[in-house]
Design a protein around this motif. Structure first.
Motif, PDB file in Angstrom:
ATOM      1  N   ILE A  53       0.855  -1.185   0.000  1.00  0.00           N
ATOM      2  CA  ILE A  53       0.000   0.000   0.000  1.00  0.00           C
ATOM      3  C   ILE A  53       0.892   1.237   0.000  1.00  0.00           C
ATOM      4  O   ILE A  53       1.857   1.328   0.750  1.00  0.00           O
ATOM      5  CB  ILE A  53      -0.911   0.018   1.251  1.00  0.00           C
ATOM      6  N   GLY A  54       0.560   2.210  -0.833  1.00  0.00           N
ATOM      7  CA  GLY A  54       1.355   3.435  -0.849  1.00  0.00           C
ATOM      8  C   GLY A  54       1.182   4.215  -2.133  1.00  0.00           C
ATOM      9  O   GLY A  54       0.303   3.928  -2.952  1.00  0.00           O
ATOM     10  N   ARG A  55       2.058   5.179  -2.316  1.00  0.00           N
ATOM     11  CA  ARG A  55       1.917   6.099  -3.441  1.00  0.00           C
ATOM     12  C   ARG A  55       2.296   5.466  -4.773  1.00  0.00           C
ATOM     13  O   ARG A  55       1.645   5.715  -5.784  1.00  0.00           O
ATOM     14  CB  ARG A  55       2.775   7.336  -3.200  1.00  0.00           C
ATOM     15  N   VAL A  56       3.360   4.680  -4.789  1.00  0.00           N
ATOM     16  CA  VAL A  56       3.809   4.089  -6.052  1.00  0.00           C
ATOM     17  C   VAL A  56       2.773   3.129  -6.627  1.00  0.00           C
ATOM     18  O   VAL A  56       2.477   3.195  -7.832  1.00  0.00           O
ATOM     19  CB  VAL A  56       5.184   3.405  -5.873  1.00  0.00           C
ATOM     20  N   PRO A  57       2.185   2.217  -5.847  1.00  0.00           N
ATOM     21  CA  PRO A  57       1.119   1.386  -6.416  1.00  0.00           C
ATOM     22  C   PRO A  57      -0.039   2.216  -6.968  1.00  0.00           C
ATOM     23  O   PRO A  57      -0.585   1.898  -8.034  1.00  0.00           O
ATOM     24  CB  PRO A  57       0.669   0.523  -5.230  1.00  0.00           C
ATOM     25  N   GLY A  58      -0.398   3.276  -6.248  1.00  0.00           N
ATOM     26  CA  GLY A  58      -1.460   4.138  -6.751  1.00  0.00           C
ATOM     27  C   GLY A  58      -1.071   4.826  -8.040  1.00  0.00           C
ATOM     28  O   GLY A  58      -1.875   4.948  -8.971  1.00  0.00           O
ATOM     29  N   LEU A  59       0.184   5.278  -8.123  1.00  0.00           N
ATOM     30  CA  LEU A  59       0.665   5.931  -9.343  1.00  0.00           C
ATOM     31  C   LEU A  59       0.659   4.955 -10.516  1.00  0.00           C
ATOM     32  O   LEU A  59       0.264   5.319 -11.634  1.00  0.00           O
ATOM     33  CB  LEU A  59       2.072   6.472  -9.106  1.00  0.00           C
ATOM     34  N   ILE A  60       1.078   3.720 -10.280  1.00  0.00           N
ATOM     35  CA  ILE A  60       1.062   2.708 -11.348  1.00  0.00           C
ATOM     36  C   ILE A  60      -0.360   2.437 -11.808  1.00  0.00           C
ATOM     37  O   ILE A  60      -0.638   2.329 -13.020  1.00  0.00           O
ATOM     38  CB  ILE A  60       1.745   1.416 -10.861  1.00  0.00           C
ATOM     39  N   ALA A  61      -1.297   2.341 -10.857  1.00  0.00           N
ATOM     40  CA  ALA A  61      -2.692   2.114 -11.223  1.00  0.00           C
ATOM     41  C   ALA A  61      -3.237   3.264 -12.061  1.00  0.00           C
ATOM     42  O   ALA A  61      -3.957   3.048 -13.052  1.00  0.00           O
ATOM     43  CB  ALA A  61      -3.532   1.935  -9.959  1.00  0.00           C
ATOM     44  N   VAL A  62      -2.907   4.490 -11.682  1.00  0.00           N
ATOM     45  CA  VAL A  62      -3.346   5.654 -12.449  1.00  0.00           C
ATOM     46  C   VAL A  62      -2.763   5.612 -13.860  1.00  0.00           C
ATOM     47  O   VAL A  62      -3.470   5.859 -14.848  1.00  0.00           O
ATOM     48  CB  VAL A  62      -2.943   6.957 -11.729  1.00  0.00           C
ATOM     49  N   CYS A  63      -1.490   5.283 -13.978  1.00  0.00           N
ATOM     50  CA  CYS A  63      -0.837   5.246 -15.301  1.00  0.00           C
ATOM     51  C   CYS A  63      -1.425   4.156 -16.185  1.00  0.00           C
ATOM     52  O   CYS A  63      -1.595   4.357 -17.394  1.00  0.00           O
ATOM     53  CB  CYS A  63       0.662   5.043 -15.133  1.00  0.00           C
ATOM     54  N   ILE A  64      -1.723   2.993 -15.617  1.00  0.00           N
ATOM     55  CA  ILE A  64      -2.322   1.917 -16.412  1.00  0.00           C
ATOM     56  C   ILE A  64      -3.645   2.374 -17.007  1.00  0.00           C
ATOM     57  O   ILE A  64      -3.948   2.117 -18.179  1.00  0.00           O
ATOM     58  CB  ILE A  64      -2.518   0.654 -15.543  1.00  0.00           C
ATOM     59  N   TYR A  65      -4.427   3.075 -16.214  1.00  0.00           N
ATOM     60  CA  TYR A  65      -5.745   3.517 -16.674  1.00  0.00           C
ATOM     61  C   TYR A  65      -5.652   4.691 -17.644  1.00  0.00           C
ATOM     62  O   TYR A  65      -6.462   4.815 -18.576  1.00  0.00           O
ATOM     63  CB  TYR A  65      -6.584   3.917 -15.455  1.00  0.00           C
ATOM     64  N   ALA A  66      -4.660   5.564 -17.459  1.00  0.00           N
ATOM     65  CA  ALA A  66      -4.602   6.822 -18.220  1.00  0.00           C
ATOM     66  C   ALA A  66      -3.694   6.761 -19.436  1.00  0.00           C
ATOM     67  O   ALA A  66      -3.701   7.695 -20.246  1.00  0.00           O
ATOM     68  CB  ALA A  66      -4.132   7.955 -17.296  1.00  0.00           C
ATOM     69  N   LEU A  67      -2.904   5.701 -19.609  1.00  0.00           N
ATOM     70  CA  LEU A  67      -1.933   5.641 -20.700  1.00  0.00           C
ATOM     71  C   LEU A  67      -2.539   5.458 -22.091  1.00  0.00           C
ATOM     72  O   LEU A  67      -2.061   6.070 -23.057  1.00  0.00           O
ATOM     73  CB  LEU A  67      -0.923   4.524 -20.414  1.00  0.00           C
ATOM     74  N   PRO A  68      -3.571   4.626 -22.281  1.00  0.00           N
ATOM     75  CA  PRO A  68      -4.040   4.328 -23.652  1.00  0.00           C
ATOM     76  C   PRO A  68      -4.390   5.528 -24.522  1.00  0.00           C
ATOM     77  O   PRO A  68      -4.051   5.516 -25.721  1.00  0.00           O
ATOM     78  CB  PRO A  68      -5.264   3.423 -23.413  1.00  0.00           C
ATOM     79  N   PRO A  69      -5.052   6.590 -24.014  1.00  0.00           N
ATOM     80  CA  PRO A  69      -5.413   7.686 -24.934  1.00  0.00           C
ATOM     81  C   PRO A  69      -4.218   8.351 -25.611  1.00  0.00           C
ATOM     82  O   PRO A  69      -4.272   8.628 -26.814  1.00  0.00           O
ATOM     83  CB  PRO A  69      -6.157   8.679 -24.027  1.00  0.00           C
ATOM     84  N   ILE A  70      -3.147   8.615 -24.883  1.00  0.00           N
ATOM     85  CA  ILE A  70      -2.002   9.289 -25.486  1.00  0.00           C
ATOM     86  C   ILE A  70      -1.339   8.390 -26.518  1.00  0.00           C
ATOM     87  O   ILE A  70      -0.872   8.858 -27.565  1.00  0.00           O
ATOM     88  CB  ILE A  70      -0.995   9.739 -24.387  1.00  0.00           C
ATOM     89  N   VAL A  71      -1.328   7.070 -26.278  1.00  0.00           N
ATOM     90  CA  VAL A  71      -0.736   6.143 -27.250  1.00  0.00           C
ATOM     91  C   VAL A  71      -1.589   6.113 -28.515  1.00  0.00           C
ATOM     92  O   VAL A  71      -1.071   6.239 -29.637  1.00  0.00           O
ATOM     93  CB  VAL A  71      -0.617   4.725 -26.643  1.00  0.00           C
ATOM     94  N   ARG A  72      -2.884   5.958 -28.355  1.00  0.00           N
ATOM     95  CA  ARG A  72      -3.780   5.841 -29.513  1.00  0.00           C
ATOM     96  C   ARG A  72      -3.774   7.125 -30.349  1.00  0.00           C
ATOM     97  O   ARG A  72      -3.707   7.071 -31.587  1.00  0.00           O
ATOM     98  CB  ARG A  72      -5.195   5.541 -29.043  1.00  0.00           C
TER      99      ARG A  72
END
Length: 295
Positions: free
Chosen positions: A160-179
């Motif tokens: 539990i902590g900031r890095v897991p949360g940051l990774i979760a946010v990036c997984i969800y938010a990454l596809p639009p910029i790639v597409r």
């Protein structure tokens, strides 16, 4: 009729054994590699903590001034600049400044990571049909799988902590910029590329001198959507220890504090509107500038 009774070759016992094998394998992997993975992400954690402390400890007049400068640089609108500064002032007045700065820190870092990873991936997809056919299903899974599903292995590996949360946010938010990076580069007119080739431009020069500049409006649209999706993960990320506006919203849900939930929810909405309008306005200005150069 039950499905497993129709196909008895794969019974419940076999499925249970398969699940136990997967669980045991992942536990062994996390025990063996967990510390190495944590060490790999430690510099990211230090940067995130430093940036969070910087925003939280900086006097609020300086933050308001910096926000005004950034909004004006992106939008060139006095109305939008004054509205953004007023929104942040009200956020501080109602006692949500600390949580808002923490949210701003993680959204900013997540956006930087998504841009640093997403634009090269989008360029790779645009230049290779094989890469596009390989990466597209992965992006589909990232956009459609429930966030609580991929939180399980992330939390098991990193806790539990900031890095897991940051990774979760990036997984969800990454596809639009790639597409949208891929789409923007693929939409560049072939006649323009042929003209660049006729002038002796190399593939590298055509990419960075022609394709990427012409694709910038699409790329900024992807950044806009990435920021919006990152903000949408604020509450979910708070469930695994990420500080910010999601924490009081989660507390309001647990204890039925209507006013607390509405106020912090409106603060998230204010951030989303500011980011959305400024990035959209900057993309429009960029597109108008490109059209003016083309004429």
């Amino acid at each position: 009729m039950d499905f497993l009774t129709t196909f008895p070759s794969m019974g419940r016992a076999d499925l249970a054994a398969l699940r136990r094998g997967i669980d045991a394998g992942f536990r062994d992997f996390s025990r063996e590699w967990g510390e190495a993975i944590e060490a790999f992400f430690h510099p990211l954690l230090r940067f995130l903590v430093w940036f969070d402390n910087l925003l939280v400890n900086t006097p609020w007049p300086i933050i308001l001034g910096a926000i005004g400068v950034l909004v004006w640089a992106g939008s060139r609108s006095w109305l939008m600049t004054l509205g953004s500064v007023a929104a942040f002032f009200l956020i501080g007045y109602f006692g949500m400044w600390h949580d808002t700065m923490s949210t701003l820190a993680i959204i900013s870092v997540a956006t930087i990571l998504c841009v640093a990873i997403g634009i090269p991936l989008g360029i790779l997809m645009a230049r290779s049909n094989r890469a596009q056919s390989t990466i597209t299903p992965v992006l589909d899974v990232m956009q459609t799988i429930p966030s609580f599903v991929y939180l399980i292995p992330v939390v098991m590996l990193l806790g539990i902590g900031r890095v897991p949360g940051l990774i979760a946010v990036c997984i969800y938010a990454l596809p639009p910029i790639v597409r949208l990076t891929n789409l923007g580069i693929r939409l560049v007119d072939r006649d323009v590329l042929e003209a660049a080739t006729a002038f002796g431009a190399s593939n590298w020069q055509k990419l960075w001198g022609v394709q990427v500049p012409l694709a910038l409006p699409n790329i900024f649209a992807g950044i806009n959507q990435t920021i919006m999706m990152a903000l949408a993960m604020v509450v979910i990320a708070s469930m695994i220890g990420v500080q910010g506006l999601g924490v009081p919203v989660l507390r309001a849900i647990s204890n039925q504090y209507l006013a607390l939930g509405i106020m912090n929810g409106l603060a998230i909405v204010a951030l989303a509107i500011i980011f959305d309008r400024v990035s959209q306005r900057y993309g429009q200005r960029l597109q108008a500038h490109r059209k003016g150069q083309g004429q």
